[in-house]
Design a protein around this motif. Sequence first.
Motif, PDB file in Angstrom:
ATOM      1  N   ALA A  47       0.726  -1.212  -0.115  1.00 23.13           N
ATOM      2  CA  ALA A  47       0.038   0.007  -0.029  1.00 23.13           C
ATOM      3  C   ALA A  47       1.006   1.284   0.095  1.00 23.13           C
ATOM      4  O   ALA A  47       0.469   2.279   0.530  1.00 23.13           O
ATOM      5  N   GLY A  48       1.957   1.085  -0.611  1.00 21.36           N
ATOM      6  CA  GLY A  48       2.862   2.472  -0.862  1.00 21.36           C
ATOM      7  C   GLY A  48       3.838   2.657   0.232  1.00 21.36           C
ATOM      8  O   GLY A  48       4.699   3.412  -0.020  1.00 21.36           O
ATOM      9  N   GLU A  49       4.116   1.922   1.239  1.00 29.34           N
ATOM     10  CA  GLU A  49       5.108   1.983   2.038  1.00 29.34           C
ATOM     11  C   GLU A  49       5.762   0.694   2.770  1.00 29.34           C
ATOM     12  O   GLU A  49       4.938  -0.011   3.002  1.00 29.34           O
ATOM     13  N   ALA A  50       6.740   0.821   3.339  1.00 32.41           N
ATOM     14  CA  ALA A  50       7.258  -0.588   4.169  1.00 32.41           C
ATOM     15  C   ALA A  50       6.320  -0.867   5.196  1.00 32.41           C
ATOM     16  O   ALA A  50       5.772  -0.136   5.781  1.00 32.41           O
ATOM     17  N   CYS A  51       6.334  -2.216   5.419  1.00 33.88           N
ATOM     18  CA  CYS A  51       5.163  -2.742   6.451  1.00 33.88           C
ATOM     19  C   CYS A  51       5.918  -3.390   7.706  1.00 33.88           C
ATOM     20  O   CYS A  51       6.909  -4.181   7.389  1.00 33.88           O
ATOM     21  N   GLN A  52       5.207  -3.246   8.530  1.00 33.59           N
ATOM     22  CA  GLN A  52       5.394  -4.347   9.589  1.00 33.59           C
ATOM     23  C   GLN A  52       4.578  -5.597   9.683  1.00 33.59           C
ATOM     24  O   GLN A  52       3.452  -5.628   8.939  1.00 33.59           O
ATOM     25  N   TYR A  53       4.940  -6.768  10.398  1.00 33.12           N
ATOM     26  CA  TYR A  53       4.145  -7.808  10.085  1.00 33.12           C
ATOM     27  C   TYR A  53       3.925  -8.716  11.390  1.00 33.12           C
ATOM     28  O   TYR A  53       4.788  -8.339  12.320  1.00 33.12           O
ATOM     29  N   ARG A  54       2.882  -9.411  11.460  1.00 29.52           N
ATOM     30  CA  ARG A  54       2.767 -10.407  12.635  1.00 29.52           C
ATOM     31  C   ARG A  54       2.031 -11.445  12.104  1.00 29.52           C
ATOM     32  O   ARG A  54       1.288 -11.726  11.059  1.00 29.52           O
ATOM     33  N   PHE A  55       2.061 -12.484  13.137  1.00 28.57           N
ATOM     34  CA  PHE A  55       1.370 -13.807  12.904  1.00 28.57           C
ATOM     35  C   PHE A  55       0.356 -13.888  14.170  1.00 28.57           C
ATOM     36  O   PHE A  55       0.624 -13.510  15.119  1.00 28.57           O
ATOM     37  N   ARG A  56      -0.656 -14.823  13.847  1.00 29.19           N
ATOM     38  CA  ARG A  56      -1.482 -15.400  14.867  1.00 29.19           C
ATOM     39  C   ARG A  56      -1.454 -17.002  14.677  1.00 29.19           C
ATOM     40  O   ARG A  56      -1.548 -17.259  13.435  1.00 29.19           O
ATOM     41  N   LYS A  63       9.071  -4.516   5.540  1.00 30.32           N
ATOM     42  CA  LYS A  63       8.951  -5.319   4.226  1.00 30.32           C
ATOM     43  C   LYS A  63       7.992  -4.545   3.268  1.00 30.32           C
ATOM     44  O   LYS A  63       7.082  -3.899   3.365  1.00 30.32           O
ATOM     45  N   THR A  64       8.508  -4.866   1.920  1.00 27.06           N
ATOM     46  CA  THR A  64       7.484  -4.243   0.979  1.00 27.06           C
ATOM     47  C   THR A  64       7.133  -5.479   0.111  1.00 27.06           C
ATOM     48  O   THR A  64       7.231  -6.311   0.201  1.00 27.06           O
TER      49      THR A  64
END
Length: 278
Positions: free
Chosen positions: A42-51, A68-69
């Motif tokens: 969506a236009g910028e680097a992201c953080q992530y997580r899991f469940r 991450k991109t």
Amino acid sequence: EEPIPDIFDRTLGIPAPLVTALAASNIQTTTARLNGQISDDAGEACQYRFRYKKSGGSYSYTAWTGSKTTGQTFYEDIDSLVIGSLYYFNAQAKNSVVEGVWGNELSFTTKPPAPTNVSATDGDYTDEVVITWIRSSGATQYQVYRDGVGLGWLGDVNAYDDNGADPPTITPGSASASDGAYVAYVKLILSGQSVNNGTTHTYKVRAKNDAGESGDSETDTGYRGHGELAYQWQRSSGDAPSGYSNIDGANTAIYYDTSAPADGGGRYYRCIEYAEGA
């Protein structure tokens, strides 16, 4: 008016990042690696997580992390899982403005525990050794090992008939026949003979599922048994070790051959020994 797609934050009206869960890897008995990929940042680097959660349980969440991109993959190693259990997981990403929706859900099963209560029969059968065990949670296949050698993967079973176990053996002993000591018969004696159980083998069992194999079970020993030792005396047709035929009723270790030639003609004798399973 067209509905706002799910990839947009409904409150702010701005695009949200999207993720795709990828197949779990490095799956062990109590640990695994969860994998994912940024489908759209969506236009910028992201953080992530899991469940993730055990089937029938509630979710546990990993911490937000990373940068991450679009197209980049990510992972998180998790532990303290339950051995031989089914788990579900998915991933989520966020940027500086908004959190995306949870992505597709995947599943995996941790490696199974080793089978328990392994038991092998001790002479109960003349043609096989029967090995039994208690199934392992999460397992779909089992393999029996005889003296450390695998006998082939089986399905979801809890018993195996090992008809390849070594058979019982016969120790033949030695035969003797009287030479003119008796007028009415020839005395035949077989001594030192025996029948022996098959080789004692050591058995263990492993379980398996899509994640891999369990460790070894505890071992147990087993062997093939035998029937009673039986006899059949034979006499040659002349004074040479050939042309043997059975002597009717001569079925004991000591036998008096009253049908030997009355003229004192020499004959050769031998005894055939047999037992069920040998």
